[in-house]
Design a protein around this motif. Structure first.
Motif, PDB file in Angstrom:
ATOM      1  N   VAL A  79      21.679  -6.589  41.606  1.00 28.69           N
ATOM      2  CA  VAL A  79      20.405  -6.041  41.555  1.00 28.69           C
ATOM      3  C   VAL A  79      20.118  -7.659  41.829  1.00 28.69           C
ATOM      4  O   VAL A  79      20.767  -8.977  41.155  1.00 28.69           O
ATOM      5  N   PRO A  80      19.334  -8.170  43.104  1.00 31.74           N
ATOM      6  CA  PRO A  80      19.266  -9.258  43.577  1.00 31.74           C
ATOM      7  C   PRO A  80      18.249 -10.178  42.708  1.00 31.74           C
ATOM      8  O   PRO A  80      17.477  -9.652  42.039  1.00 31.74           O
ATOM      9  N   GLY A  81      18.482 -11.621  42.798  1.00 36.53           N
ATOM     10  CA  GLY A  81      17.820 -11.742  41.257  1.00 36.53           C
ATOM     11  C   GLY A  81      18.361 -12.047  40.459  1.00 36.53           C
ATOM     12  O   GLY A  81      17.626 -13.175  39.605  1.00 36.53           O
ATOM     13  N   LEU A  82      19.193 -11.340  39.592  1.00 33.15           N
ATOM     14  CA  LEU A  82      19.837 -10.794  38.302  1.00 33.15           C
ATOM     15  C   LEU A  82      20.885 -11.459  38.055  1.00 33.15           C
ATOM     16  O   LEU A  82      22.263 -10.790  38.804  1.00 33.15           O
ATOM     17  N   TYR A  83      20.782 -12.232  36.951  1.00 34.73           N
ATOM     18  CA  TYR A  83      22.502 -12.869  37.516  1.00 34.73           C
ATOM     19  C   TYR A  83      23.484 -11.717  35.190  1.00 34.73           C
ATOM     20  O   TYR A  83      22.594 -11.815  34.572  1.00 34.73           O
ATOM     21  N   ALA A  84      24.163 -12.385  35.467  1.00 31.21           N
ATOM     22  CA  ALA A  84      25.113 -11.821  33.812  1.00 31.21           C
ATOM     23  C   ALA A  84      26.540 -13.211  33.732  1.00 31.21           C
ATOM     24  O   ALA A  84      27.160 -13.241  34.930  1.00 31.21           O
ATOM     25  N   ALA A  85      26.193 -13.338  32.350  1.00 28.38           N
ATOM     26  CA  ALA A  85      27.700 -14.269  32.692  1.00 28.38           C
ATOM     27  C   ALA A  85      28.291 -13.563  31.086  1.00 28.38           C
ATOM     28  O   ALA A  85      27.129 -13.312  29.258  1.00 28.38           O
ATOM     29  N   GLY A  86      29.127 -14.001  30.519  1.00 32.99           N
ATOM     30  CA  GLY A  86      29.962 -13.919  28.388  1.00 32.99           C
ATOM     31  C   GLY A  86      30.290 -12.714  29.388  1.00 32.99           C
ATOM     32  O   GLY A  86      30.639 -11.460  29.974  1.00 32.99           O
ATOM     33  N   GLU A  87      30.261 -11.910  27.678  1.00 35.30           N
ATOM     34  CA  GLU A  87      30.948 -10.632  27.580  1.00 35.30           C
ATOM     35  C   GLU A  87      30.358  -9.618  27.915  1.00 35.30           C
ATOM     36  O   GLU A  87      30.612  -8.600  27.574  1.00 35.30           O
ATOM     37  N   THR A  88      28.417  -9.674  28.130  1.00 37.84           N
ATOM     38  CA  THR A  88      28.522  -8.906  28.988  1.00 37.84           C
ATOM     39  C   THR A  88      29.157  -8.251  30.210  1.00 37.84           C
ATOM     40  O   THR A  88      29.414  -6.768  30.291  1.00 37.84           O
ATOM     41  N   CYS A  89      29.664  -9.049  30.457  1.00 39.86           N
ATOM     42  CA  CYS A  89      30.415  -9.007  31.714  1.00 39.86           C
ATOM     43  C   CYS A  89      32.220  -8.373  31.159  1.00 39.86           C
ATOM     44  O   CYS A  89      33.063  -8.463  32.372  1.00 39.86           O
ATOM     45  N   GLY A  90      32.397  -8.169  30.074  1.00 39.69           N
ATOM     46  CA  GLY A  90      33.477  -7.974  29.590  1.00 39.69           C
ATOM     47  C   GLY A  90      34.291  -9.141  28.149  1.00 39.69           C
ATOM     48  O   GLY A  90      33.743  -9.803  28.559  1.00 39.69           O
ATOM     49  N   VAL A  91      34.868  -8.308  27.593  1.00 35.70           N
ATOM     50  CA  VAL A  91      34.797  -9.333  26.694  1.00 35.70           C
ATOM     51  C   VAL A  91      36.255 -10.138  26.510  1.00 35.70           C
ATOM     52  O   VAL A  91      37.373  -9.682  26.864  1.00 35.70           O
ATOM     53  N   GLY A  92      35.583 -11.590  26.569  1.00 35.77           N
ATOM     54  CA  GLY A  92      37.158 -12.577  26.994  1.00 35.77           C
ATOM     55  C   GLY A  92      37.699 -14.145  26.475  1.00 35.77           C
ATOM     56  O   GLY A  92      37.995 -15.055  26.676  1.00 35.77           O
ATOM     57  N   GLY A  93      35.998 -13.634  25.390  1.00 38.61           N
ATOM     58  CA  GLY A  93      36.648 -14.757  24.072  1.00 38.61           C
ATOM     59  C   GLY A  93      35.128 -16.034  25.480  1.00 38.61           C
ATOM     60  O   GLY A  93      34.756 -16.009  25.365  1.00 38.61           O
ATOM     61  N   ALA A  94      35.053 -17.033  24.293  1.00 38.38           N
ATOM     62  CA  ALA A  94      33.693 -17.978  23.821  1.00 38.38           C
ATOM     63  C   ALA A  94      34.427 -19.121  25.671  1.00 38.38           C
ATOM     64  O   ALA A  94      33.209 -19.588  26.511  1.00 38.38           O
ATOM     65  N   ALA A  95      35.537 -19.419  25.359  1.00 41.01           N
ATOM     66  CA  ALA A  95      35.824 -20.271  26.870  1.00 41.01           C
ATOM     67  C   ALA A  95      35.414 -19.784  27.908  1.00 41.01           C
ATOM     68  O   ALA A  95      34.347 -20.161  28.958  1.00 41.01           O
TER      69      ALA A  95
END
Length: 358
Positions: free
Chosen positions: A317-333
Motif C-alpha cells: 500500500v503506497p505510503g504504508l510501512y511496516a517494521a519489526g515483528e509485524t514482518c516476521g519474528v526475528g528479535g529486537a536487533a
C-alpha cells in the motif's frame, strides 16, 4: 507527553524497538512525527517498563537486555519532544486505521486519565506500523481457568509492574522464550516447578546456521541455564501440558510425554500441583491494522503470515510501512534495523517529486 499536532508527516504505531528506532530516525531527518502506543512507557514488550513515576520503586533492569540502546532512544525521543517535532502519545491504544485522500487516518483512544476515555484521530501522509507480535496459543482442557496465562503475559506482569503471578508455576509450549520467563520468575521468588518443552533437543540442531551466526545468544542461553540450575528447575523436553484442573482457579497441571507428532503418549501423564500456568508456542505477527488497509501478506516461514514488504520496509500500500515483528519474528536487533530502514524509506518517499517536501 504532548497533544497531537495539526500537521504531521508520519504516524508511527507501536513504541517497541522498531517503532522507537523508526521515530528517532525520521525525526533526525527533519520529519514531524506522532509516536503512539497503548503502553504507559515506550519500549514495547521487549523493553516493557513500569510507568516512569514508578520505575524507582519497581526496579526491573535485571529483566532486560541492551538497556544502553533503550536509554539512548528514550533520550533522543525526549529531546525531540522538547523541540516540538515529536508528539508522544502513551496510553493510547489504536483500534483502527483507514486510508484517506491525503494519506491515512489513525483512530486511537486516550486512556491517560481512567476511567475517562477520549477519542483521538491522527492524520498523516505516511503511516508506519510496528505493532509487534503476540503469543501463539494451542487450547487444552482447562486453559480458560484463572491462573492460566500466556508466557508473554507472565513476563509483562514482571516487567511492567514487578508482579509475580503465582507461587508455584509450570511453563509449557516450545521455543527459547520459555527460558527467560522461567529465569525471571525464579529470580523474583516464584517456584518454577517445571518447564515443559514440546520439542526434542535434536530439533534445535537441525538448523544450526542461525545459532552459529549469533554467539551472543549462546551466552544468553548459558545465563538462563545457570539460573535454572541454581533454582533446580527441571526442563522436560518432548513434554507438553495436556490439561489444567481446579475449582475457581488452576490447582493441578497435567503433563505428558509427546511422540514425534506431538501426541501425548499413553501412560506417561503426570499431575503437578501449581497455582499458575504459563504457555507459549512462539509468536504471531500482529497484523490487524495492516489487514484493514489492504496490505498484502507473505508466509513468514514458521506457520504464520507476516506483512509483505520490500527491501525498504514498504508494504504493498503506497505510503504504508511496516517494521519489526509485524514482518516476521526475528528479535529486537532485527526490529531496530528494520525500524531505521523504514524511516529512511519514509524520508526518501516524502521528498520524492509530487510528494510534500520536508
Amino acid at each position: 507527553m504532548n497533544e497531537p499536532q495539526d500537521v504531521v508527516d508520519l504516524v508511527v504505531v507501536g513504541a517497541g524497538p522498531a517503532g522507537m528506532a523508526a521515530a528517532v530516525t525520521a525525526l533526525d531527518g527533519g520529519l514531524r512525527v506522532v509516536l503512539v502506543d497503548a503502553g504507559s512507557a515506550p519500549g514495547g514488550q521487549f523493553w516493557r517498563h513500569p510507568p516512569d513515576h514508578a520505575c524507582e520503586a519497581l526496579p526491573t533492569d535485571d529483566l532486560h537486555h541492551d538497556l544502553r540502546t533503550y536509554r539512548a532512544l528514550r533520550a533522543a525521543l525526549a529531546a525531540h519532544v522538547r523541540t516540538g517535532r515529536l508528539t508522544l502519545l502513551l496510553d493510547h491504544p489504536v483500534w483502527t486505521t483507514a486510508r484517506a485522500a491525503d494519506g491515512f487516518t489513525v483512530h486511537a483512544v486516550d486512556r491517560r486519565r481512567p476511567p475517562e476515555e477520549r477519542a483521538v484521530v491522527l492524520r498523516a501522509p505516511a503511516l508506519l506500523v510496528a505493532t509487534g507480535a503476540y503469543d501463539r496459543q494451542l487450547p487444552f482442557p482447562g486453559w480458560d481457568l484463572p491462573g492460566v496465562l500466556t508466557a508473554g503475559g507472565l513476563q509483562s506482569l514482571l516487567k511492567g509492574g514487578g508482579v509475580v503471578a503465582g507461587r508455584r508455576v509450570v511453563l509449557g509450549g516450545t521455543g527459547p522464550f520459555l527460558l527467560p520467563v522461567a529465569a525471571a520468575l525464579a529470580a523474583r521468588g516464584a517456584e518454577v516447578v517445571a518447564v515443559c518443552e514440546a520439542a526434542a533437543p535434536s530439533a534445535w540442531l537441525r538448523h544450526p546456521a542461525p545459532l552459529l551466526r549469533n554467539p551472543a545468544k549462546w551466552a544468553e542461553a548459558a545465563g538462563y541455564a545457570g539460573t535454572l540450575a541454581r533454582h533446580r528447575i527441571p526442563v522436560r523436553t518432548r513434554t507438553g501440558i495436556v490439561g489444567a484442573e481446579g475449582e475457581g482457579r488452576v490447582a493441578v497441571v497435567r503433563t505428558a510425554a509427546l511422540d514425534a507428532d506431538g501426541a501425548p503418549l499413553p501412560g506417561t501423564e503426570r499431575r503437578i500441583e501449581a497455582d499458575t500456568v504459563g504457555v507459549g508456542w512462539g509468536f504471531v505477527p500482529q497484523l490487524d491494522l495492516l489487514l484493514t488497509l489492504g496490505c498484502d501478506l507473505a508466509d513468514a516461514g514458521d506457520g504464520t503470515m507476516a506483512a509483505a514488504v520490500d527491501t525498504g520496509q514498504r508494504t504493498t500500500v503506497p505510503g504504508l510501512y511496516a517494521a519489526g515483528e509485524t514482518c516476521g519474528v526475528g528479535g529486537a536487533a532485527l526490529a531496530l534495523s528494520e525500524g531505521r530502514v523504514a524511516a529512511v524509506s519514509v524520508l526518501t518517499d516524502l521528498a520524492a517529486p509530487g510528494r510534500p517536501g520536508l
